[in-house]
Design a protein around this motif. Structure first.
Motif, PDB file in Angstrom:
ATOM      1  N   ALA A 236      -6.873   4.919  -1.221  1.00 56.05           N
ATOM      2  CA  ALA A 236      -6.854   3.814  -2.559  1.00 56.05           C
ATOM      3  C   ALA A 236      -6.984   4.912  -3.837  1.00 56.05           C
ATOM      4  O   ALA A 236      -7.392   6.108  -4.540  1.00 56.05           O
ATOM      5  N   LEU A 237      -6.848   3.760  -4.979  1.00 55.37           N
ATOM      6  CA  LEU A 237      -6.594   4.381  -6.478  1.00 55.37           C
ATOM      7  C   LEU A 237      -7.556   4.153  -6.890  1.00 55.37           C
ATOM      8  O   LEU A 237      -8.088   3.329  -7.015  1.00 55.37           O
ATOM      9  N   HIS A 238      -8.286   4.867  -8.022  1.00 52.85           N
ATOM     10  CA  HIS A 238      -9.125   4.728  -9.174  1.00 52.85           C
ATOM     11  C   HIS A 238      -9.041   5.266 -10.316  1.00 52.85           C
ATOM     12  O   HIS A 238      -8.018   5.695 -10.297  1.00 52.85           O
TER      13      HIS A 238
ATOM     14  N   THR B  48      12.117   0.007  -3.344  1.00 51.64           N
ATOM     15  CA  THR B  48      12.462  -0.052  -4.177  1.00 51.64           C
ATOM     16  C   THR B  48      11.787  -0.010  -5.282  1.00 51.64           C
ATOM     17  O   THR B  48      11.962  -0.089  -6.321  1.00 51.64           O
ATOM     18  N   GLY B  49      10.510  -0.743  -5.579  1.00 46.93           N
ATOM     19  CA  GLY B  49       9.340  -0.259  -6.019  1.00 46.93           C
ATOM     20  C   GLY B  49       9.194  -1.556  -6.685  1.00 46.93           C
ATOM     21  O   GLY B  49       8.142  -1.483  -7.874  1.00 46.93           O
TER      22      GLY B  49
ATOM     23  N   LEU C 282      10.466   2.561  -7.743  1.00 52.72           N
ATOM     24  CA  LEU C 282      10.681   1.976  -9.459  1.00 52.72           C
ATOM     25  C   LEU C 282      11.927   3.285 -10.386  1.00 52.72           C
ATOM     26  O   LEU C 282      12.305   2.146 -10.781  1.00 52.72           O
ATOM     27  N   ALA C 283      11.370   4.156 -10.079  1.00 51.80           N
ATOM     28  CA  ALA C 283      12.368   5.105 -11.322  1.00 51.80           C
ATOM     29  C   ALA C 283      13.499   5.509 -10.205  1.00 51.80           C
ATOM     30  O   ALA C 283      14.618   5.412 -11.743  1.00 51.80           O
TER      31      ALA C 283
ATOM     32  N   ALA D 294       0.836  -1.283  -0.419  1.00 51.75           N
ATOM     33  CA  ALA D 294      -0.589  -0.398   0.357  1.00 51.75           C
ATOM     34  C   ALA D 294       0.543   1.418   0.011  1.00 51.75           C
ATOM     35  O   ALA D 294      -0.040   2.179  -0.884  1.00 51.75           O
ATOM     36  N   GLN D 295       1.599   1.172   1.042  1.00 53.42           N
ATOM     37  CA  GLN D 295       2.896   2.247   0.660  1.00 53.42           C
ATOM     38  C   GLN D 295       3.496   2.923  -0.420  1.00 53.42           C
ATOM     39  O   GLN D 295       4.228   3.958  -1.475  1.00 53.42           O
ATOM     40  N   ASN D 296       3.540   1.599  -1.658  1.00 49.30           N
ATOM     41  CA  ASN D 296       3.988   1.781  -2.590  1.00 49.30           C
ATOM     42  C   ASN D 296       3.569   2.281  -3.930  1.00 49.30           C
ATOM     43  O   ASN D 296       4.094   3.195  -4.473  1.00 49.30           O
ATOM     44  N   TYR D 297       1.878   1.914  -4.003  1.00 49.21           N
ATOM     45  CA  TYR D 297       1.112   2.300  -4.184  1.00 49.21           C
ATOM     46  C   TYR D 297      -0.038   2.807  -4.064  1.00 49.21           C
ATOM     47  O   TYR D 297       0.007   3.500  -5.269  1.00 49.21           O
TER      48      TYR D 297
END
Length: 531
Positions: A176-178, A380-381, A188-189, A168-171
């Motif tokens: 929440a995403l919608h 790290t992503g 990740l970059a 959850a912390q990463n994404y």
């Protein structure tokens, strides 16, 4: 207007991928002077960013490619063997490995991308990863399919308190995403930037790998640095079979694509073109052929070259074709040796690329389930795969896995030639459904003559263990009723288009004109881009 996607053509290169931004990333590299193999790495890395639930550098896959400079088809296998540290004896059923640190297999995707660039590309890793790095750093807005994946999987992963917080912390650190949510992946970059500068050894033998192993072991996993260091890609000779004037090439075992070829061989001896398209006669024969071929794959999984030659021999095909046409119901497994407890949750991606130099490639790669193991390594992503869920740990199975075994993998990236020239790259996601739906699309395209985009859009079905077959509801109810009468446990999906029947991407080549035609599946966010 007919309500379908337009036919996309080009003479300067083409990328068909499961997300518009990933297709554009590959096309950008082509426009900057890269070839199809550079573009493949760029597309794969971008998919890691824009569909992180489907694939990433910590997954695995296969590539089937035409190398114009060598005038031949090759296969790159980046599905590593089962890790030496894998404690097989601790498991008795497949569901034990659905999620978590013990489900993580040695990641092969990064090694595969880098090998393609090293062997046949002309760009640096920094150049091919640049589009993905920018997408991860700047973020992108979620489209419908991506939003649905996050909305569906967030509540499922919440039930895994050991590793959900890092996911959850990463994404979604802000909630929440919608649809329309901005997804930024700064970690990740940074990881992709480090790999671009230091190479894949940063992951397989360096500091990045140490972070992965340390985190997994802290969660109770068994992976070691020795497992990562043992990862290597393997160049293989393709497996091929003829179908309607084409020679269709797929990876050889341990890839399970031979089921796809066996299905085509069974159907090649029938006059399907004389039957009404999408009628009961057509669909009955295709579904029966698929189930018979799946049975052979399961009974003889990861066969020796000698056994494989026997399976695909004229005598074997003739024996199976008699069963195909005898009219008696066909009952049997489609997944693994024993019936599965629930629907396979596999999430995979496939993309096809052509360049103006005559190179052509199809890659199918995956994390396994949606978001793989669900384990994200903090800082790290990286979301890690759960491919040991596809290892066979069932006691009594003749295919029971053990450390060091090649991991039999249900993928089938295909490249077809006609008269020695490449004409079609086609692949799809879908776990054990991959070999089923590719055969259905090839029949639509090559038997019934549908243009490539229409062949991919045509209604498809997913067969399951026993006699169950679920069919997109664009097939007429009376046709489904007739299939039931013939012995299929045929049921209509409640929708006309479903990802359970794949997400196919393809590029065709006209050798006479040099024109590329691309096709992308509306069952996903598929898109065709040109340089």
């Amino acid at each position: 207007m007919h309500g379908r996607r337009p036919t996309m053509t080009s003479r300067h290169g083409m990328v068909a991928a499961a997300h518009p931004l990933a297709a554009q990333a590959g096309a950008r590299v082509l426009a900057q002077g890269g070839n199809a193999f550079d573009a493949a790495a760029a597309t794969a890395a971008a998919l890691n960013v824009v569909e992180p639930f489907m694939s990433g550098l910590a997954g695995m896959g296969f590539a089937t490619l035409w190398v114009a400079a060598e005038q031949r088809v090759r296969v790159l296998d980046f599905v590593p063997p089962i890790p030496a540290s894998f404690p097989t004896e601790r498991f008795s059923k497949r569901s034990d490995l659905e999620r978590g640190p013990l489900a993580v297999a040695s990641p092969g995707n990064l090694a595969g991308w880098c090998e393609l660039v090293k062997a046949y590309g002309r760009k640096s890793l920094a150049e091919v990863f640049a589009p993905a790095i920018a997408l991860a750093r700047d973020g992108f807005a979620l489209a419908e399919f991506g939003a649905a994946e996050f909305e569906e999987n967030d509540p499922l992963l919440k039930n895994r308190p050991a590793f959900y917080p890092a996911w959850a912390q990463n994404y979604q650190p802000d909630g929440a995403l919608h649809l329309g949510s901005l997804l930024v992946q700064s970690d990740l970059a940074q990881t992709l930037s480090e790999i671009a500068a230091e190479g894949p050894e940063h992951f397989y033998r360096g500091a990045l790998g140490e972070k992965v192993v340390t985190h997994l072991q802290a969660l109770g996993g068994s992976m070691t640095m020795a497992d990562l260091a043992a990862v290597k890609t393997v160049w293989r000779e393709p497996l091929a079979a003829s179908f309607r004037g084409l020679t269709v090439h797929v990876p050889p075992p341990p890839c399970e694509g031979f089921q796809f070829l066996l299905t085509l061989r069974l159907l090649d001896g029938l006059d399907l073109a004389a039957l009404p398209k999408d009628g009961a006669d057509h669909l009955d024969l295709v579904y029966r052929a698929i189930r018979l071929a799946a049975g052979e794959r399961i009974a003889h999984n990861n066969p020796s070259p000698e056994k494989l030659a026997e399976i695909l021999s004229d005598a074997s095909v003739e024996r199976l074709r008699k069963r195909l046409t005898d009219g008696k119901p066909v009952t049997g497994p489609t997944e693994q040796w024993t019936p599965q407890e629930s629907e396979d949750p596999a999430h995979t991606t496939s993309f096809s690329i052509a360049d103006s130099e005559g190179n052509l490639i199809c890659i199918t790669q995956s994390l396994g389930s949606p978001f793989g193991s669900g384990v994200v390594v903090p800082g790290t992503g990286l979301c890690l795969n759960n491919f040991l869920y596809w290892a066979d740990v069932q006691p009594g199975s003749p295919n029971r896995s053990k450390p060091g075994d090649e991991l039999a993998m249900c993928m089938s990236p295909s490249l077809s030639t006609r008269d020695g020239k490449p004409v079609l790259a086609l692949g799809t996601p879908g776990s054990y459904g991959i070999m089923q739906t590719q055969a259905q699309a090839m029949v639509q395209h090559l038997v019934f003559g549908l243009p490539l985009q229409e062949a991919i859009e045509a209604p498809r079905a997913r067969l399951w263990d026993g006699r169950l077959v679920e069919i997109e509801n664009r097939i007429a109810p009376e046709t489904i009723a007739e299939l039931v009468r013939r012995g299929h446990d045929a049921r209509a999906f409640d929708v006309g288009w479903t990802m359970r029947c794949g997400g196919m991407q393809a590029v065709a080549v006209d050798p006479a004109t040099g024109v590329f035609t691309g096709a992308a599946d509306p069952r996903r966010d598929g898109y065709v881009a040109t340089p």
